[in-house]
Scaffold this motif. Structure first.
Motif, mmCIF file in Angstrom:
data_model
loop_
_atom_site.group_PDB
_atom_site.id
_atom_site.type_symbol
_atom_site.label_atom_id
_atom_site.label_comp_id
_atom_site.label_asym_id
_atom_site.label_seq_id
_atom_site.Cartn_x
_atom_site.Cartn_y
_atom_site.Cartn_z
ATOM 1 N N ASN A 72 -6.685 7.534 -10.680
ATOM 2 C CA ASN A 72 -5.343 6.976 -10.719
ATOM 3 C C ASN A 72 -4.447 7.879 -11.564
ATOM 4 O O ASN A 72 -4.885 8.447 -12.565
ATOM 5 C CB ASN A 72 -5.397 5.569 -11.320
ATOM 6 N N GLU A 77 -4.681 0.479 -5.035
ATOM 7 C CA GLU A 77 -4.709 -0.463 -6.158
ATOM 8 C C GLU A 77 -3.341 -0.583 -6.839
ATOM 9 O O GLU A 77 -2.424 0.177 -6.571
ATOM 10 C CB GLU A 77 -5.797 -0.051 -7.160
ATOM 11 N N GLN A 78 -3.240 -1.532 -7.761
ATOM 12 C CA GLN A 78 -1.940 -1.943 -8.305
ATOM 13 C C GLN A 78 -1.199 -0.832 -9.045
ATOM 14 O O GLN A 78 0.030 -0.828 -9.078
ATOM 15 C CB GLN A 78 -2.122 -3.148 -9.236
ATOM 16 N N ASN A 79 -1.906 0.118 -9.646
ATOM 17 C CA ASN A 79 -1.238 1.192 -10.382
ATOM 18 C C ASN A 79 -0.861 2.383 -9.507
ATOM 19 O O ASN A 79 -0.451 3.419 -10.022
ATOM 20 C CB ASN A 79 -2.117 1.674 -11.544
ATOM 21 N N CYS A 80 -0.998 2.219 -8.199
ATOM 22 C CA CYS A 80 -0.591 3.274 -7.264
ATOM 23 C C CYS A 80 0.939 3.407 -7.297
ATOM 24 O O CYS A 80 1.661 2.420 -7.165
ATOM 25 C CB CYS A 80 -1.069 2.920 -5.859
ATOM 26 N N ARG A 89 2.794 2.279 -4.120
ATOM 27 C CA ARG A 89 2.728 0.815 -4.008
ATOM 28 C C ARG A 89 3.764 0.172 -4.933
ATOM 29 O O ARG A 89 4.480 -0.749 -4.529
ATOM 30 C CB ARG A 89 1.333 0.316 -4.366
ATOM 31 N N GLN A 90 3.856 0.655 -6.167
ATOM 32 C CA GLN A 90 4.803 0.082 -7.118
ATOM 33 C C GLN A 90 6.245 0.230 -6.621
ATOM 34 O O GLN A 90 7.058 -0.686 -6.765
ATOM 35 C CB GLN A 90 4.640 0.757 -8.479
ATOM 36 N N GLU A 100 6.739 -2.304 -3.628
ATOM 37 C CA GLU A 100 6.754 -3.699 -4.062
ATOM 38 C C GLU A 100 8.026 -4.028 -4.840
ATOM 39 O O GLU A 100 8.562 -5.139 -4.723
ATOM 40 C CB GLU A 100 5.492 -4.006 -4.885
ATOM 41 N N THR A 138 -1.647 -9.044 0.698
ATOM 42 C CA THR A 138 -1.937 -7.626 0.449
ATOM 43 C C THR A 138 -3.423 -7.363 0.611
ATOM 44 O O THR A 138 -4.257 -8.101 0.087
ATOM 45 C CB THR A 138 -1.505 -7.226 -0.974
ATOM 46 N N GLU A 168 -5.979 -4.680 -0.499
ATOM 47 C CA GLU A 168 -6.046 -3.621 -1.499
ATOM 48 C C GLU A 168 -7.298 -2.783 -1.308
ATOM 49 O O GLU A 168 -8.418 -3.284 -1.380
ATOM 50 C CB GLU A 168 -6.033 -4.232 -2.902
#
Length: 301
Positions: free
Chosen positions: A127, A196-199, A202-203, A206, A219, A221
């Motif tokens: 990441n 994943e959320q820290n991509c 993606r951020q 979103e 979603t 993931e």
């Protein structure tokens, strides 16, 4: 003077305290304290003083930092000197964002192996936030990631590689269900397939959905962009990815773009290292190859 005392001193400065340095170096705190007492005796000056519950650098301690850096970097050079530099032997630890490792770096890695066949290249798919953090604490020699994570101030030396465009994609069938993502205040009954959320990308998407008050069904993931693309091609949902990762599928028509208000949004791919890191011949070769590839391919990503 014991070299390890200077290494411990630098770790205390980097980590922000004795206890964190002890954890980093796998020492007891009493060992850290003993080593700093010995170093202060040898230099005949106090390097730290206690203010409240914290040990902070004295003026002498602050002045020692560049001298310690110079000595430790010289030791790095001596360690590397034992290798045959003409053959570029040695090893590199490099953290790479998954999208860049899969779709951007392969030509660079191929040429690196051709020019330095005796080098050992330790690659980790990571990441971008973790790459930044491990560059800052010295765990990685180099990182290839997206500068947009920020948070490294002047501590890293950054070499820009490419401005990477982003695109919302879906299969032709799925696109019929959601032909645009510009109209606000809607519920769109399709899944979002993404990392994943820290991509970073993606951020970005979103945040865009929140600003537009657009709600998706759910979603999915995943940690693999090839798998994400596979599901998107098979009518499982939509995804928001760098253009260079889906270029082939867009050309064949397996995936199509969906209009958004993010058509001009880009992220910046970079190669970076800690500013105090000695740039070894292997590091210099890798950086040069990244720069050559970026120049040759323009946006490239």
């Amino acid at each position: 003077m014991e070299l390890k005392y200077l290494q411990t001193f630098r770790t205390i400065v980097d980590e922000g305290g004795f206890s964190k340095a002890a954890e980093k170096l796998n020492y007891t705190q009493s060992t850290i304290t003993f080593q700093m007492n010995q170093l202060e005796q040898e230099l005949s000056v106090p390097l730290f003083e206690k203010i409240g519950r914290r040990m902070v650098l004295t003026k002498a301690g602050e002045r020692l930092i560049p001298y310690a850096d110079e000595i430790l970097q010289s030791v790095d050079r001596l360690r590397f000197f034992q290798d045959d530099l003409s053959d570029c032997q040695g090893s590199l630890n490099i953290g790479v964002g998954e999208s860049l490792l899969c779709y951007y770096l392969p030509p660079v890695l191929k040429e690196f192996h051709r020019r330095a066949p005796n080098a050992r290249l330790f690659l980790r798919s990571m990441n971008c936030y973790d790459i930044r953090n491990e560059l800052l604490d010295g765990s990685l020699d180099l990182g290839v990631f997206y500068e947009d994570v920020g948070g490294f101030g002047s501590s890293l030396t950054v070499h820009p590689l490419a401005e990477c465009s982003l695109v919302l994609v879906a299969s032709p069938e799925m696109k019929k269900l959601c032909p645009d993502f510009i109209t606000p205040d809607r519920e769109i009954p399709v899944p979002f397939i993404i990392n994943e959320q820290n991509c970073i990308f993606r951020q970005i998407f979103e945040q865009y959905l929140r600003e537009k008050s657009i709600c998706l069904d759910h979603t999915i993931e995943l940690w693999s962009i090839p798998t994400i693309k596979n599901l998107a091609k098979n009518d499982m949902g939509i995804s928001f990815l760098p253009v260079f990762t889906v270029k082939k599928e867009l050309e064949t028509g397996e995936l199509e773009t969906i209009p958004t208000g993010l058509s001009d949004r880009t992220i910046t791919a970079v190669c970076a290292h800690h500013k105090n890191k000695w740039v070894s011949p292997l590091m210099e070769l890798f950086l040069d190859l990244c720069g050559e590839y970026a120049k040759k391919n323009g946006e490239g990503a």
